[in-house]
Design a protein around this motif. Structure first.
Motif, mmCIF file in Angstrom:
data_model
loop_
_atom_site.group_PDB
_atom_site.id
_atom_site.type_symbol
_atom_site.label_atom_id
_atom_site.label_comp_id
_atom_site.label_asym_id
_atom_site.label_seq_id
_atom_site.Cartn_x
_atom_site.Cartn_y
_atom_site.Cartn_z
ATOM 1 N N PRO A 82 0.838 -1.208 0.000
ATOM 2 C CA PRO A 82 0.000 0.000 0.000
ATOM 3 C C PRO A 82 0.867 1.251 0.000
ATOM 4 N N GLY A 83 0.320 2.326 -0.535
ATOM 5 C CA GLY A 83 1.023 3.594 -0.498
ATOM 6 C C GLY A 83 0.787 4.303 0.817
ATOM 7 N N THR A 84 1.217 5.542 0.869
ATOM 8 C CA THR A 84 1.014 6.343 2.067
ATOM 9 C C THR A 84 -0.318 7.080 1.971
ATOM 10 N N LEU A 85 -0.758 7.596 3.101
ATOM 11 C CA LEU A 85 -1.992 8.388 3.115
ATOM 12 C C LEU A 85 -1.880 9.594 2.193
ATOM 13 N N CYS A 86 -0.753 10.273 2.242
ATOM 14 C CA CYS A 86 -0.594 11.472 1.415
ATOM 15 C C CYS A 86 -0.603 11.121 -0.069
ATOM 16 N N GLU A 87 0.038 10.025 -0.417
ATOM 17 C CA GLU A 87 0.029 9.607 -1.822
ATOM 18 C C GLU A 87 -1.386 9.300 -2.280
ATOM 19 N N ALA A 88 -2.143 8.667 -1.408
ATOM 20 C CA ALA A 88 -3.510 8.305 -1.778
ATOM 21 C C ALA A 88 -4.397 9.537 -1.938
ATOM 22 N N VAL A 89 -4.280 10.459 -0.985
ATOM 23 C CA VAL A 89 -5.174 11.617 -1.012
ATOM 24 C C VAL A 89 -4.775 12.593 -2.111
ATOM 25 N N THR A 90 -3.515 12.901 -2.197
ATOM 26 C CA THR A 90 -3.099 13.861 -3.218
ATOM 27 C C THR A 90 -3.257 13.298 -4.618
ATOM 28 N N GLY A 91 -3.164 11.986 -4.744
ATOM 29 C CA GLY A 91 -3.364 11.392 -6.062
ATOM 30 C C GLY A 91 -4.800 11.426 -6.523
ATOM 31 N N SER A 92 -5.702 11.719 -5.634
ATOM 32 C CA SER A 92 -7.124 11.790 -5.989
ATOM 33 C C SER A 92 -7.594 13.216 -6.201
ATOM 34 N N ALA A 93 -6.637 14.176 -6.250
ATOM 35 C CA ALA A 93 -7.025 15.597 -6.335
ATOM 36 C C ALA A 93 -7.757 15.934 -7.622
ATOM 37 N N ASN A 94 -7.546 15.164 -8.659
ATOM 38 C CA ASN A 94 -8.169 15.477 -9.944
ATOM 39 C C ASN A 94 -9.102 14.385 -10.450
ATOM 40 N N GLN A 95 -9.386 13.402 -9.602
ATOM 41 C CA GLN A 95 -10.247 12.318 -10.052
ATOM 42 C C GLN A 95 -10.852 11.634 -8.839
ATOM 43 N N GLY A 96 -11.778 10.744 -9.122
ATOM 44 C CA GLY A 96 -12.398 9.984 -8.054
ATOM 45 C C GLY A 96 -13.477 10.756 -7.341
ATOM 46 N N ASP A 97 -14.080 10.122 -6.328
ATOM 47 C CA ASP A 97 -15.192 10.742 -5.620
ATOM 48 C C ASP A 97 -14.757 11.472 -4.359
ATOM 49 N N ILE A 98 -13.431 11.598 -4.143
ATOM 50 C CA ILE A 98 -12.942 12.420 -3.027
ATOM 51 C C ILE A 98 -12.077 13.563 -3.583
ATOM 52 N N ARG A 99 -12.397 14.001 -4.770
ATOM 53 C CA ARG A 99 -11.586 15.006 -5.457
ATOM 54 C C ARG A 99 -11.538 16.319 -4.681
ATOM 55 N N LEU A 100 -12.681 16.803 -4.168
ATOM 56 C CA LEU A 100 -12.715 18.105 -3.500
ATOM 57 C C LEU A 100 -11.930 18.094 -2.197
ATOM 58 N N PHE A 101 -12.098 17.024 -1.404
ATOM 59 C CA PHE A 101 -11.316 16.932 -0.161
ATOM 60 C C PHE A 101 -9.821 16.896 -0.488
ATOM 61 N N SER A 102 -9.483 16.189 -1.540
ATOM 62 C CA SER A 102 -8.079 16.085 -1.921
ATOM 63 C C SER A 102 -7.521 17.439 -2.333
ATOM 64 N N GLN A 103 -8.331 18.246 -3.033
ATOM 65 C CA GLN A 103 -7.865 19.570 -3.443
ATOM 66 C C GLN A 103 -7.597 20.461 -2.235
ATOM 67 N N LEU A 104 -8.394 20.318 -1.192
ATOM 68 C CA LEU A 104 -8.117 21.055 0.040
ATOM 69 C C LEU A 104 -6.861 20.526 0.722
#
Length: 871
Positions: free
Chosen positions: A171-193
């Motif tokens: 598995p990756g890290t939390l930051c890799e997972a969240v920041t990698g979703s900044a432009n896609q997926g259903d958690i895009r807005l949280f990731s952008q913040l």
């Protein structure tokens, strides 16, 4: 590859902490070695030093890949590390799993936290959730659905082997997972913040413990409007954004199968608040109301649970006008307000106000003075835009005598709203508390001086020139005023009156100053119910009211009332407001005489002729109400009309009209007939041929008229009501004798001829009539003589009328002798007589006489008899 030092240290510690093992008869390695499908796997375990680990382990689970899986791995795979990740410290038997999914910990440690084992999620799929499975019943899936168990529950004495069809990636890290979703997926807005705060990732990377992120999915942000969401994204929203992220960040890992979750555990967040966590039928419930959508998404340094909503209420953000301004990208405007200490204004949601907020734009000027900034506020709430309006701003100016400058909103033909005609409204008002914010594309400019403001009125050039020439643009003159600007068409309608007014600076000044009110009056102040009284710059007072639609306005100056159409309204300048009008009201002090109008048109020749004809005294008197058709000087010269012209009084009298009664319209309307000063001659407008071209009808009597085309060059009305029309020709006196072209039978010669012929015919008929009477009388006399009558007898007859027609009653007096043959004596051929009803002489008989002239009564027919007959 050799085992890492942290792994060996941790594993040895585990062995030392365990009781001395009893040698198993069949170990995990033994089972793997007994099958030809794991020959390559066993060699890899030997080469990496994992054989001793598996032999000495107790109650572990090994997710073993077959040789076929290992052969298909890319060459860059770190196989030893991956195999360590597949060794779980708990025994997992599919038939004993009570949870649909659970998190277990491997022998592999997190790189950043050597004391924290890496988690592995195992899903226990029910038959209804499976696709196709090699074995009937339940099925295990490990990792993120990357590997399926194809051989279940191969039990060794020291653990369980679950054969998988793929190697599970780390598995990756939390930051890799969240920041990698900044432009896609259903958690895009949280990731952008999240990506806007790299410090969180820095802390997670070097933390000695794991964390939990509670991530709201994108639909959770629907509670925010676009402005609020934008605010959280921009730099100005840094503090609120960090507090929001911190409220969804836990400093420890929380998994669904934790024993403590059933007790309602309170876990602190990074922001300092406590989150209540407990199990529910659907998994994990947070703060007693938010159930996780997906739980236990594991990573090297923690776990993520996705949520359908925020853990914090909307009020958590404490939105204010200031935050809305930043969310609208009005950053420069807001920064200027804060620089001028407008904090209390921008943070007070209870204050009733409207803010016109210019958004940031390249190369756009931004107000920097406190005075200009004040102009962007109004103390009224404009919560919707449904038409033009004008409202007072918060700015008060000395040039308005301390009154508030106004802001004007208008709507164009495309439905776009504009502020002061220059700044475009970008969207409908946004409400935050009692404050409305209207974003505009550029900052508002303070209204300019009257000179520049009036310069934009293209249809009032004449008034502008007059103001310039009279010095009425002076600031002290127009300070705190309302000015009604006559349009060019208003001056044109006045004609000769305008020429007279403009010829005198005193008069034109008085007229214009009577249209200048000494206080600002905006269209919103116009009363429809009753007139409002105002003082003027001329020292007079004027009463004003408007119609329901505010398209026209009524001025009352003393006893004089004038209704004018409103043109452009609410043209703002630094000292007040301008409205344009289509008509010019006059104060009572302005008296315009017919002579002044004639002089304004330079009709000196016409006036001289009036004086020579002794008509000037009455016609152009101050109280005159005549209608004067005045030929221009050049026209009189061409027509050779001088003071020596014969019949000059008649010639001039033809141009002077008097009213028979109150007219229904002006002279040119053609609704009335007017008498001239020439007896028996009257005129009217027959028709309008084109602009300023008319047909004039001159009538002497019903059978004599003349049509004269005339062009009206100019006109004007005096105070007394006299109408002056400058025309392009002289009305000819010959029109009084050769009037028109009547029908042929109305020609004088034809009428005289017909009259003479009728007289001759009448005389002939009368003569024939008398000849017939004489002839008939002689015949009757002879008949009477034959019957024995005397020479003096006569017959007298008269006409009478009965219901059946005309008749003649005859009384015939003769001898008393009866003679039946008398009937035969009056034959059917006897002129004018018919057969008698009785044959006796002296009887009363009715005889059909036909059509007889009424003047024939009393006609006597001569008779030779001496007898008389009386009617």
């Amino acid at each position: 590859m050799r085992l890492s030092a942290p792994f060996i240290t941790g594993f040895c510690g585990l062995l030392l902490a365990s009781p001395a093992p009893t040698m198993a008869s069949v170990s995990i390695v033994d089972l793997l070695s007994s099958s030809p499908d794991f020959t390559l796997l066993v060699r890899v375990l030997q080469r990496t030093g994992l054989i001793p680990v598996l032999n000495m382990a107790r109650n572990v689970t090994f997710f073993a890949p077959s040789d076929e899986v290992l052969k298909n791995l890319p060459t860059d795979f770190d196989i030893p590390t991956l195999l360590q990740y597949l060794i779980i410290t708990d025994p997992i038997v599919s038939s004993n799993m009570t949870e649909e999914e659970a998190v277990y910990f491997s022998y592999l440690r997190a790189p950043a936290a050597p004391d924290v084992p890496l988690p592995l999620r195992v899903q226990h799929l029910l038959p209804s959730h499976q696709g196709t499975a090699d074995d009937a019943g339940m099925q295990l899936v490990i990792g993120s659905g990357a590997a399926k168990v194809v051989r279940h529950d191969w039990v060794a004495d020291n653990g369980i082997i679950q054969v998988v069809d793929a190697i599970v990636p780390l598995p990756g890290t939390l930051c890799e997972a969240v920041t990698g979703s900044a432009n896609q997926g259903d958690i895009r807005l949280f990731s952008q913040l999240f990506v806007k705060h790299p410090m969180i990732c820095f802390l997670l990377q070097y933390a000695q413990d794991t964390a939990t992120l509670l991530v709201p999915v994108d639909s959770a942000f629907d509670v925010l409007n676009d402005v609020e969401l934008t605010y959280l994204m921009v730099n100005a929203g840094h503090d609120d954004r960090l507090r929001f992220l911190g409220s969804h960040f836990l400093y420890s890992s929380v998994y669904r199968q934790n024993d403590t979750l059933g007790l309602g555990t309170n876990v602190p967040t990074m922001s300092g608040a406590l989150v209540n966590i407990k199990k529910s039928e659907r998994g994990i419930r947070f703060n007693g109301q938010v159930d996780a959508i997906e739980s236990d998404v594991v990573f090297q340094n923690g776990v993520i649970h996705t949520l359908p909503s925020f853990l914090t209420p909307w009020s958590f953000f404490e939105f204010s006008p200031r935050k809305y301004l930043y969310g609208l990208n009005a950053t420069r405007f807001t920064d200027e307000l804060l620089f001028h200490i407008y904090d209390s204004v921008l943070d007070d949601t209870n204050r009733v106000q409207t803010i016109f907020a210019p958004v940031d734009a390249e190369e756009a000027d931004m107000p920097v003075s406190a005075k200009t900034l004040e102009y962007h506020f109004t103390d009224s709430l404009i919560d919707n835009l449904n038409g033009s309006l004008i409202v007072p701003s918060r700015l008060s100016l000395p040039s308005l005598r301390g009154r508030h400058q106004h802001i004007r909103l208008t709507i164009d033909e495309d439905g776009e709203f504009w502020v002061d005609g220059k700044s475009k409204v970008l969207r409908a008002p946004l409400l935050i508390g009692n404050t409305a914010i209207i974003p505009i594309d550029r900052a508002l400019d303070l209204p300019p001086s009257l000179h520049y403001a009036a310069g934009s009125i293209f249809d009032a050039r004449t008034t502008l020139q007059i103001f310039e020439s009279l010095g009425l643009f002076d600031d002290d003159v127009v300070k705190g005023s309302t000015i009604f600007f006559p349009e060019d068409s208003a001056w044109e309608k006045l004609g000769s009156v305008a020429k007279f007014i403009l010829s005198s600076s005193e008069v034109v000044r008085e007229v214009l100053q009577s249209l200048m009110l000494t206080e600002p009056v905006y269209s919103s102040d116009f009363s429809r119910a009753k007139p409002s009284d105002y003082a003027t710059a001329a020292g007079t007072r004027v009463s004003i009211k408007t119609d329901n639609s505010k398209t026209s306005i009524e001025f009352k100056m003393g006893n004089i009332e004038t209704v004018a159409s409103l043109g452009s309204t609410d043209i703002l300048f630094d000292g007040g407001v301008v409205h344009t009008i289509s008509s010019i009201p006059f104060p009572e002090s302005i008296n315009i005489t017919p002579r002044q109008l004639l002089d304004a048109e330079h009709l000196t020749s016409f006036v001289e002729l009036l004086e020579s004809a002794s008509l000037a005294k009455d016609v152009i008197a101050d109280d005159s109400q005549y209608i004067i058709l005045a030929p221009a000087n050049s026209v009189l010269a061409v027509s050779n009309i001088t003071t020596a012209t014969v019949g000059l009084a008649t010639q001039m009298g033809l141009h002077i009209l008097s009213r028979r009664s109150t007219p229904r319209g002006s002279f040119l309307s053609g609704l009335s007939v007017y008498d001239t000063l020439v007896s028996g001659v009257h005129v009217s407008i027959l028709s309008e041929l084109s602009d300023d071209m008319y047909e004039l009808r001159i009538v002497k009597h019903p059978l004599m008229e003349s049509i004269q085309p005339i062009r009206v060059l100019s006109s004007g009305v005096s105070t007394s009501g006299a109408e002056i029309y400058v025309i392009d020709r002289v009305l000819p006196v010959s029109a009084l004798t050769t009037v028109g072209n009547p029908p042929w039978w109305q020609a004088p010669g034809v009428l005289v001829g017909l009259g003479a012929l009728g007289g001759i015919l009448s005389m002939v008929l009368i003569g024939l009539f008398w000849l017939l009477i004489i002839y008939r009388g002689g015949k009757i006399w002879r008949h009477r003589q034959a019957l024995g009558g005397n020479d003096k007898s006569f017959v007298r007859f008269r006409r009478s009328f009965s219901g059946s027609g005309q008749s003649i009653i005859i009384n015939a007096n003769g001898s008393d002798e009866d003679d039946d043959e008398e009937d035969d004596a009056i034959s059917e051929d006897t002129p004018f007589l018919g057969r008698a009803a009785s044959g006796r002489l002296g009887s009363r008989v009715n005889i059909d006489f036909g059509d007889v002239d009424e003047d024939a009564e009393g006609v006597e027919l001569p008779s030779r008899s001496n007898e008389h007959s009386r009617v």
